[in-house]
Design a protein around this motif. Sequence first.
Motif, short mmCIF file in Angstrom:
data_model
loop_
_atom_site.label_atom_id
_atom_site.label_comp_id
_atom_site.label_asym_id
_atom_site.label_seq_id
_atom_site.Cartn_x
_atom_site.Cartn_y
_atom_site.Cartn_z
N GLY A 248 29.97 41.18 28.62
CA GLY A 248 31.28 41.58 29.10
C GLY A 248 31.44 41.32 30.59
N GLY A 249 30.40 41.61 31.38
CA GLY A 249 30.47 41.37 32.81
C GLY A 249 30.61 39.90 33.14
N THR A 250 29.90 39.05 32.41
CA THR A 250 30.01 37.60 32.65
C THR A 250 31.44 37.12 32.43
N SER A 251 32.06 37.56 31.35
CA SER A 251 33.44 37.16 31.09
C SER A 251 34.38 37.70 32.16
N LEU A 252 34.21 38.98 32.50
CA LEU A 252 35.10 39.63 33.47
C LEU A 252 35.04 38.94 34.83
N TRP A 253 33.81 38.68 35.33
CA TRP A 253 33.67 38.16 36.69
C TRP A 253 33.75 36.65 36.77
N THR A 254 33.54 35.95 35.65
CA THR A 254 33.83 34.51 35.65
C THR A 254 35.32 34.28 35.80
N GLY A 255 36.11 35.20 35.24
CA GLY A 255 37.56 35.11 35.44
C GLY A 255 37.95 35.22 36.89
N ILE A 256 37.11 35.89 37.70
CA ILE A 256 37.38 36.03 39.13
C ILE A 256 36.83 34.83 39.90
N TYR A 257 35.56 34.51 39.70
CA TYR A 257 34.94 33.43 40.45
C TYR A 257 35.34 32.04 39.94
N GLY A 258 35.60 31.93 38.64
CA GLY A 258 35.87 30.62 38.07
C GLY A 258 37.29 30.13 38.25
N CYS A 259 38.28 31.03 38.14
CA CYS A 259 39.67 30.54 38.16
C CYS A 259 40.64 31.44 38.91
N ASN A 260 40.18 32.54 39.51
CA ASN A 260 41.09 33.38 40.28
C ASN A 260 41.28 32.78 41.67
N GLN A 261 42.53 32.66 42.08
CA GLN A 261 42.85 32.01 43.34
C GLN A 261 42.13 32.62 44.54
N SER A 262 41.96 33.95 44.54
CA SER A 262 41.37 34.63 45.68
C SER A 262 39.97 34.11 46.00
N GLN A 263 39.18 33.78 44.98
CA GLN A 263 37.82 33.28 45.19
C GLN A 263 37.77 31.76 45.24
N VAL A 264 38.48 31.10 44.33
CA VAL A 264 38.43 29.64 44.25
C VAL A 264 38.92 29.02 45.56
N GLN A 265 39.96 29.62 46.15
CA GLN A 265 40.54 29.08 47.38
C GLN A 265 39.51 28.97 48.49
N ARG A 266 38.50 29.85 48.48
CA ARG A 266 37.50 29.82 49.53
C ARG A 266 36.53 28.66 49.35
N TYR A 267 35.95 28.54 48.16
CA TYR A 267 34.91 27.52 48.07
C TYR A 267 35.47 26.10 47.98
N ILE A 268 36.71 25.92 47.55
CA ILE A 268 37.26 24.55 47.58
C ILE A 268 37.78 24.21 48.97
N ALA A 269 37.74 25.18 49.91
CA ALA A 269 38.08 24.90 51.31
C ALA A 269 36.88 24.37 52.08
N CYS A 270 35.72 24.28 51.43
CA CYS A 270 34.53 23.74 52.09
C CYS A 270 34.68 22.24 52.34
N LYS A 271 33.93 21.74 53.32
CA LYS A 271 34.11 20.35 53.74
C LYS A 271 33.48 19.34 52.78
N SER A 272 32.67 19.78 51.87
CA SER A 272 32.10 18.88 50.85
C SER A 272 31.81 19.68 49.59
N ARG A 273 31.65 18.95 48.50
CA ARG A 273 31.35 19.62 47.23
C ARG A 273 29.98 20.28 47.29
N PHE A 274 29.04 19.66 47.99
CA PHE A 274 27.71 20.25 48.14
C PHE A 274 27.81 21.58 48.88
#
Length: 623
Positions: A248-274
Amino acid sequence: MATAGDIGTFTVWDYVVFALMLLISAVIGIYYAFAGRKQKTSQDFLMGGRSMSAVPVALSLTASFMSAVTVLGTPAEVYRFGAMFSVVGIAYAIVVLISSEVFLPVFYRLGITSTYEYLERRFNKCVRLIGTIIFLIQTIIYTGIVVYAPALALNQVTGFHLWGAIVATGAVCTFYCTLGGLKAVVWTDVFQVGIMVAGFLSIIIRAVVVQGGIAPILNDSYYGGRLNFWDFNPNPLQRHSFWTIVIGGTSLWTGIYGCNQSQVQRYIACKSRFQAKLALYINLLALWAILACAILCGLAMYSIYKDCDPWTAKFVSAPDQLMPYLTLDILRDYPGLPGLFVACAYSGTLSTVSSSINALAAVTVEDFVKPYFKSLSETKLFWISNGLSLLYGAVCIAMAGLASLLGGLLQAAISICGMMGGPLLGLFSIGILFPFANSLGALIGLLVGFAVALWVGIGAQIYPPLPSRTMPKYLSIEGCNFSAIVTNWTLTTALPTVTGIKTDAPVSERPALADNWYSLSYLYFSTIGTVITIIVGIIVSLLSGGLKQNVKRDYLLTSQDFAYLKVLLPSSWGKKRDEEVKVLNWRTRYSHSYPDKGADNPVFTHMEMTSAEKIGNANGINS
């Protein structure tokens, strides 16, 4: 032993420490407003110019995820139910792995600002609009609760001014989000995660001193049944077990880290994929560290109050007030340290609210402004982004005011917010993982998954599980000194019953679903929404001709996204692959020089050409 009358009170130094935390946060915003004048476009403001590095982004991800609800709620959870919740660390690892290897490659490759832009590219505008609206509602409601709930808990124990704290934190968040954009949010989060760790450590160190070392704390926790790390009962009705927390926790928090704008916006703002991937994995270490601090605080709290539970004795009126109560109790002789813990709790609030404001502004600009006002210049979009940050800051403060009127519905609102993330995770999953998923399947799957998740979640609020299924472990009041209670505390005249021996009250008119479907562990609500969305989306897509559509590879998870894993394969595989790629390159050059002979040259067997073509295409050689 502590009683209601002998805990400390807030002093001037405590208010000074809290005010300094707010001031430093505001100064960071001012710095990026005036020193960072290179921010001229909405991309600079909302995405930090896509030039962020891994470490600050990682700490920002952690601070945004660990809200004040975590700071106050996790230790209380361990105190009442034991350390079973610590296995959530396994879920964190799975979540980070899925987010970095499944969702990040696609989002980063597309260079999008709003994750919901992906939904239009992959499906259509209708799916994007519904996904965006769900996110906006979820984020605004949750942010208001995150602001109000900890403020109420701290107010009732410490006397910290309720609305003064709410308005101050909301105003400071809005201030530095509006002035400094994403860069200010990220660097303020870095500072605030340091405050969170310092607040936890002040409690842990003092508790160890009070109890005479870490050994007595662990010994008390062991004999009190609090070191219950493993429970593999597969019953989905059990509130917490290894399976409910991990699945249940994996599903709940993947929804946050995987596709929620609040988290995704941060890591795709990095200067490279690495750098983006590195940020996620460093963030995992920070998550584990803060979780360990919260677990230790809960165990220390039990060791101190094992004979006099403040909650059962009605010294506090809600479990979320236990941590502030403990703070004033054991740190009362150290002016400023109680203020440090309050700053720790509010740092969680600030980081969550700031990330929400920035994400709400980004989604609104990308999904509602740019598509319909295409003639706007980047300068105008920049100022619109500033204005939206200011607007959403005010909306979040207003939502906190509405949350104060909800009373007993607060928990229901939090559950509903969690349930919204499950269907959205299912929607993004079928888009990225299943090439045959079409817009009709995505739309119907989302609506059905959302309806089922709401059904079980609202049903659980109307017909909560029987008390025996949510009963905390044994909590005693035998060591309480009730004669020391002072008049400014309101207590019941009769001694409360010991929590550990509660029995189920008579229940009438409960429907058949109440004791099974509605009694599922709350952690499975998100999982249900995700699974239903995926299953229905796949079935409808297959029935409506999804196999006939041609989806661009950029929108899917492909073998190219795992090309770096070749370093983990046996060296002989790598050599064979390199030889085949050389064959492909040689054939290509030969064919260009002799177009009438290249394809029929006897050097190339059919197997060699097929193998070389596949490998070359996977590495972009022929593209």
